[in-house]
Design a protein around this motif. Sequence first.
Motif, PDB file in Angstrom:
ATOM      1  N   ALA A 257      13.721 -13.204  10.952  1.00  0.00           N
ATOM      2  CA  ALA A 257      14.851 -13.468  11.598  1.00  0.00           C
ATOM      3  C   ALA A 257      16.144 -13.550  10.831  1.00  0.00           C
ATOM      4  O   ALA A 257      15.908 -13.405   9.394  1.00  0.00           O
ATOM      5  CB  ALA A 257      14.676 -15.158  11.806  1.00  0.00           C
TER       6      ALA A 257
ATOM      7  N   TRP B 218      20.976  -5.216  14.738  1.00  0.00           N
ATOM      8  CA  TRP B 218      20.276  -5.042  16.272  1.00  0.00           C
ATOM      9  C   TRP B 218      19.866  -3.672  16.656  1.00  0.00           C
ATOM     10  O   TRP B 218      18.821  -3.650  17.442  1.00  0.00           O
ATOM     11  CB  TRP B 218      21.258  -5.728  17.297  1.00  0.00           C
ATOM     12  CG  TRP B 218      21.439  -7.218  17.486  1.00  0.00           C
ATOM     13  CD1 TRP B 218      20.395  -8.100  17.511  1.00  0.00           C
ATOM     14  CD2 TRP B 218      22.390  -7.979  17.463  1.00  0.00           C
ATOM     15  NE1 TRP B 218      20.655  -9.475  17.649  1.00  0.00           N
ATOM     16  CE2 TRP B 218      22.180  -9.336  17.509  1.00  0.00           C
ATOM     17  CE3 TRP B 218      23.905  -7.825  17.309  1.00  0.00           C
ATOM     18  CZ2 TRP B 218      22.935 -10.439  17.561  1.00  0.00           C
ATOM     19  CZ3 TRP B 218      24.820  -8.978  17.471  1.00  0.00           C
ATOM     20  CH2 TRP B 218      24.143 -10.113  17.501  1.00  0.00           C
TER      21      TRP B 218
ATOM     22  N   ASP C 281      11.926  -6.612  17.340  1.00  0.00           N
ATOM     23  CA  ASP C 281      11.538  -8.147  17.467  1.00  0.00           C
ATOM     24  C   ASP C 281      11.977  -9.216  16.596  1.00  0.00           C
ATOM     25  O   ASP C 281      11.653 -10.403  16.720  1.00  0.00           O
ATOM     26  CB  ASP C 281       9.855  -7.997  17.439  1.00  0.00           C
ATOM     27  CG  ASP C 281       9.416  -7.164  18.488  1.00  0.00           C
ATOM     28  OD1 ASP C 281       9.781  -6.832  19.508  1.00  0.00           O
ATOM     29  OD2 ASP C 281       8.211  -6.568  18.046  1.00  0.00           O
TER      30      ASP C 281
ATOM     31  N   ASP D 257      14.660 -12.087  15.334  1.00  0.00           N
ATOM     32  CA  ASP D 257      15.423 -13.028  15.987  1.00  0.00           C
ATOM     33  C   ASP D 257      16.689 -12.979  15.158  1.00  0.00           C
ATOM     34  O   ASP D 257      16.778 -13.831  14.403  1.00  0.00           O
ATOM     35  CB  ASP D 257      14.674 -14.406  16.032  1.00  0.00           C
ATOM     36  CG  ASP D 257      15.121 -15.367  16.850  1.00  0.00           C
ATOM     37  OD1 ASP D 257      16.043 -15.097  17.486  1.00  0.00           O
ATOM     38  OD2 ASP D 257      14.670 -16.493  16.682  1.00  0.00           O
TER      39      ASP D 257
ATOM     40  N   HIS E 104      20.892 -13.869  14.806  1.00  0.00           N
ATOM     41  CA  HIS E 104      22.172 -14.609  15.354  1.00  0.00           C
ATOM     42  C   HIS E 104      23.256 -14.386  14.843  1.00  0.00           C
ATOM     43  O   HIS E 104      23.349 -14.278  13.428  1.00  0.00           O
ATOM     44  CB  HIS E 104      21.533 -16.156  15.275  1.00  0.00           C
ATOM     45  CG  HIS E 104      20.318 -16.427  16.195  1.00  0.00           C
ATOM     46  ND1 HIS E 104      20.482 -16.794  17.334  1.00  0.00           N
ATOM     47  CD2 HIS E 104      18.971 -16.322  15.919  1.00  0.00           C
ATOM     48  CE1 HIS E 104      19.190 -17.243  17.890  1.00  0.00           C
ATOM     49  NE2 HIS E 104      18.162 -16.781  17.009  1.00  0.00           N
TER      50      HIS E 104
ATOM     51  N   PHE F  39      17.447 -22.774  14.441  1.00  0.00           N
ATOM     52  CA  PHE F  39      16.124 -22.749  14.290  1.00  0.00           C
ATOM     53  C   PHE F  39      15.732 -24.213  14.297  1.00  0.00           C
ATOM     54  O   PHE F  39      16.151 -24.966  13.535  1.00  0.00           O
ATOM     55  CB  PHE F  39      15.772 -21.850  13.059  1.00  0.00           C
ATOM     56  CG  PHE F  39      16.050 -20.457  13.099  1.00  0.00           C
ATOM     57  CD1 PHE F  39      15.858 -19.636  13.957  1.00  0.00           C
ATOM     58  CD2 PHE F  39      17.138 -20.099  12.218  1.00  0.00           C
ATOM     59  CE1 PHE F  39      16.452 -18.279  14.197  1.00  0.00           C
ATOM     60  CE2 PHE F  39      17.738 -18.934  12.136  1.00  0.00           C
ATOM     61  CZ  PHE F  39      17.395 -17.885  13.085  1.00  0.00           C
TER      62      PHE F  39
END
Length: 275
Positions: A77, A90, A97, A99, A101, A110
């Motif tokens: 992440a 991205w 896969d 995550d 942000h 989170f």
Amino acid sequence: MTTADAARAGEEFLRDMHNRAPEAMSRYVTAHPMADGRTSYQFLAERVAGAQRVLDLGCGDGSLLAVLARGGATGLAGVDVAAGELAVAWARPELADADLHEARAQDLPFADDSFDAVVCHMALMLMADVERVVAETARVLRPGGTLAVAVGRRAAEGSGLELFLKLARPLFAQRPVPPLGDRRTRSRDGLNELLATAGFAPITWEEITLGGSGTPEEVWQTAVEKYYDTMTLAAAEIAALRREFLEHARALTAGESITRGERLAVATTRLLASR
Ligand SMILES: C[S@@+](CC[C@H](N)C(=O)[O-])C[C@H]1O[C@@H](n2cnc3c(N)ncnc32)[C@H](O)[C@@H]1O
């Protein structure tokens, strides 16, 4: 200007710089490895080897996350405030896969205890309200989890980067960039104190040198790419600074190579089980 205004201005400046020149940081890091060929991304990733769920604070274009993915971590992440950098992350197949942000490290999206490790490469030292970043990090990290942070250090004595800064400082002072980060993050004692308040064990502190040496022209290129301040200078100012730098560097080295002197420190610690 209030502290909150200064923090906002600093963050806005960083967002703008990184949206204007995404991937500049990762190009710089990749072009300036350690003497043994490892990049500082690899060095940092080794500090959290074996961790599966890893969060990168200020992940930029996802280069460090990509190193972690290639090392076998599966629960990756990242957060960053610059959408331009995140667009690159991205698009990386190895991060399909992950995550990722567009979010501030001060407000992590989170749940508690979500990660086995948190990493941060050359970003914590730029962040405002760092107590909140550290508290958020402790919240999302599981007890016993690892935190590994790379921060910039002063350029080595007698190096090309030190010479550059000496010459550039008066110019930088005419058009100051907003104040960035908290000085405590750049020293062993300061970082230890900050992290201890959030329940972290005493840090291990390792200093590394990057980039080896180069011709005066090559080291000039490194310096121009390194500092945010150069992005605020006019072309004529950069040209004058270049002439001055090359003249001094050539005089110092008699035309031979000069060390870059790029230094980083890597702090590693664990979140204590009882907070
Ligand atoms: C010097 S760059 C390092 C990027 C990346 N870690 C690397 O080394 O390639 C600093 C990054 O921190 C991000 N950043 C700055 N303040 C932030 C904050 N409060 N929360 C999340 N990201 C932030 C910037 O947008 C930028 O991408």
